[in-house]
Design an enzyme around this catalytic site. Structure first.
Site, short mmCIF file in Angstrom:
data_model
loop_
_atom_site.label_atom_id
_atom_site.label_comp_id
_atom_site.label_asym_id
_atom_site.label_seq_id
_atom_site.Cartn_x
_atom_site.Cartn_y
_atom_site.Cartn_z
N GLU A 17 -28.21 16.83 46.50
CA GLU A 17 -28.59 15.43 46.28
C GLU A 17 -28.40 14.64 47.58
O GLU A 17 -27.68 13.63 47.64
CB GLU A 17 -27.83 14.82 45.10
CG GLU A 17 -28.15 15.57 43.81
CD GLU A 17 -27.75 14.88 42.52
OE1 GLU A 17 -27.02 13.88 42.57
OE2 GLU A 17 -28.19 15.35 41.45
N GLU A 43 -30.20 21.73 38.73
CA GLU A 43 -29.34 20.94 37.83
C GLU A 43 -30.23 20.38 36.73
O GLU A 43 -31.17 19.62 37.02
CB GLU A 43 -28.63 19.79 38.56
CG GLU A 43 -27.47 20.27 39.41
CD GLU A 43 -26.65 19.14 40.01
OE1 GLU A 43 -26.51 18.07 39.37
OE2 GLU A 43 -26.14 19.33 41.14
#
Ligand code: AHR
Length: 517
Positions: free
Chosen positions: A198, A321
């Site tokens: 991220e 994810e």
């Protein structure tokens, strides 16, 4: 509910057989067994295990001196359960945690390792008792490949290079000898490496342009070899951010083998009040599925962007994810992300598997968040007791899809409406397993209605049909820790073969996997 069918809850039957529910929708499908598609990579069934809450500590690691049965400190019950679902890959150490992690904190004698703060997750103490050797041991015990997330956000390429050398060198260099001194002679392999996590958020708040440059720099110092042919994974987009995908593919697609995508399912879509894991309404159930179905659209859109730079689909889209994210269980530490897991999560997992199968040409790895005691977990633990969740059982039922060959299954699913949401009642996918049998996975998202499905088998000559079902009487049924499971696979009797057709009565709120032989 807008349909014809409002029948009292007492009419809802447990559906280990084809039961009569509030109503029955009808659907037709056609299986194209003579038009095989790509392989469904087993890595689609991957796991994500972060240093977060009780995911690693308690969940995996209890230490060699624990009364809880363990092998070198790693829980035996958890390892055995994960072996049973053939976990192919485990992503570690984060998540947000990865971009503050220094690998040196987690090697050497455990009593000399530094204690740090886990800044992302409630500032909890991080003892570093579980480090590289322990993770690699865990992955080996489970039989899974390791997927390591490299710290890009707060580190430098030297740290990365030295960690990789420490793990993978078979020579007599200083780092390899340090590894030997710490108990591991044989070099490990690093088949999957993620460059940051991220990067647009907790991994450094980067722009895609800045991250692309970092990616080029880090991958430049990552030395792959014939003995250790790593898949290099770029930190990818947050949900619908196709600009991220576009910029990274434009600037760095030649430096990577995969780009990740993160998408979580919140019932409300609101991060401040996500919705409860149990005790929810049929509306919340439906809202959750409406949100999870966005995965299909997200993958389609990101794949289309990737196609512009990589029409041959060399670069994989790894959804590393995904899963449900609810409000934490009352009384637990908010930053530990501990939530219960119900039939809704099991059905939702199967919905996502079917979507991933539809995109098997590009989606070649995913990692559900997270394996134990965090978010949409496979396993919940309390002291020496565990519960295998409905999500765990959905993974178990779909094991035959690992490395199977995708088969097109054309279906027109009926829809159902709840409040402002109209969604398909079910989704499905089919494959030819490595054992030569045909598998059809179905997930009925309608909380009230069965679906009577007739599938034209075309050229396929099947002699027998069998199956398994995962369902329960209540939408939010769950498996209590330390008790016999109430949501677990049972034999499915609702499928029949006749005249080249397969008829399936798919009970409301269920997962069914049918086997044709
Ligand atoms: O899975 C929990 C967190 O969600 C991860 O650490 C992060 O990557 C994501 O935002």
């Amino acid at each position: 509910m807008l349909k014809t069918l409002a029948v009292a809850a007492s009419a809802l039957l447990l559906a280990a057989t084809a039961s009569v529910n509030a109503g029955t929708l009808t659907a037709q499908g056609a299986l194209k067994a003579d038009q095989p598609g790509p392989q469904i990579s087993r890595y689609i069934y991957g796991q994500f295990s972060e240093h977060l809450g009780r995911g690693i500590y308690d969940g995996v690691w209890v230490g060699p001196d624990s009364k809880i049965p363990n092998v070198r400190g790693i829980r035996t019950d958890v390892v055995n359960a994960l072996k049973d679902i053939h976990v192919p890959v485990i992503r570690w150490p984060g998540g947000c945690f990865a971009d503050e992690y220094h690998w040196r904190d987690g090697i050497g004698p455990r009593d000399q390792r530094p204690q740090r703060k886990n800044n992302w997750w409630a500032g909890s103490p991080e003892t570093n008792a579980f480090g590289t050797h322990e993770f690699m041991d865990f992955a080996e015990q489970v039989g899974a490949d390791p997927y390591l997330s490299i710290n890009v956000g707060s580190s430098n390429p030297t740290e990365m290079r030295e960690w990789i050398e420490y793990m993978t060198s078979g020579d007599q260099d200083t780092l390899a000898n340090e590894r030997r001194k710490n108990g591991r002679d044989k070099p490990w392999k690093t088949p999957f490496i993620g460059f940051g996590n991220e990067a647009w958020g907790c991994g450094g708040n980067m722009t895609p342009e800045f991250y692309s440059n970092e990616l080029r720099r880090y991958t430049g110092f990552y030395h792959r070899s014939a003995e250790n042919p790593t898949v290099r994974i770029a930190s990818g987009a947050n949900a619908g951010d196709t600009n991220w995908t576009d910029v990274v593919m434009k600037n760095a697609s030649h430096n990577i083998d995969a780009l990740s995508l993160h998408y979580y399912t919140l019932p409300t879509g609101n991060w401040d009040k996500k919705g409860a894991a149990t005790g929810f309404t049929a509306q919340a159930w439906t809202d959750t599925f409406a949100n999870t179905l966005k995965m299909e659209d997200l993958i389609t859109k990101h794949s289309a962007v990737m196609d512009q730079y990589d029409p041959k689909k060399r670069v994989g889209l790894f959804v590393d994810e995904w899963g449900t994210w609810y409000d934490v269980e009352p009384g637990t530490i908010p930053g530990h992300l501990y939530q219960n897991n119900t039939l809704r999560d099991g059905v939702l997992a199967a919905v996502n598997f079917n979507i991933f199968h539809h995109h098997a040409d590009r989606v070649r790895l995913t990692a559900v968040a997270q394996t134990i005691n965090v978010l949409q977990a496979m396993i919940l633990t309390k002291d020496d007791k565990i519960a295998l969740t409905p999500t765990y059982y959905a993974f178990k039922m779909y094991v035959p899809f690992q490395d199977a060959t995708y088969l097109p299954l054309d279906i027109t699913a009926p829809t159902f409406t709840m409040g402002d949401k109209t969604i398909p009642a079910f989704n499905a996918s089919a494959a030819k397993g490595k054992d030569g049998k045909i598998y059809i996975g179905l997930a009925n998202m309608d909380p009230n209605d069965d679906v009577a499905l007739s599938v034209d088998l075309g050229t396929l000559k099947a002699r027998s049909v069998s199956g398994q079902i995962l369902t329960a009487d209540k939408m939010d049924a769950y498996n209590d820790i330390g008790k016999a499971p109430v949501v677990a696979p049972a034999a499915f009797k609702g499928a029949k073969l006749a005249g080249g057709k397969l008829s399936i009565t798919l009970p409301a709120k269920s997962v069914v996997v049918v086997t044709l032989d």
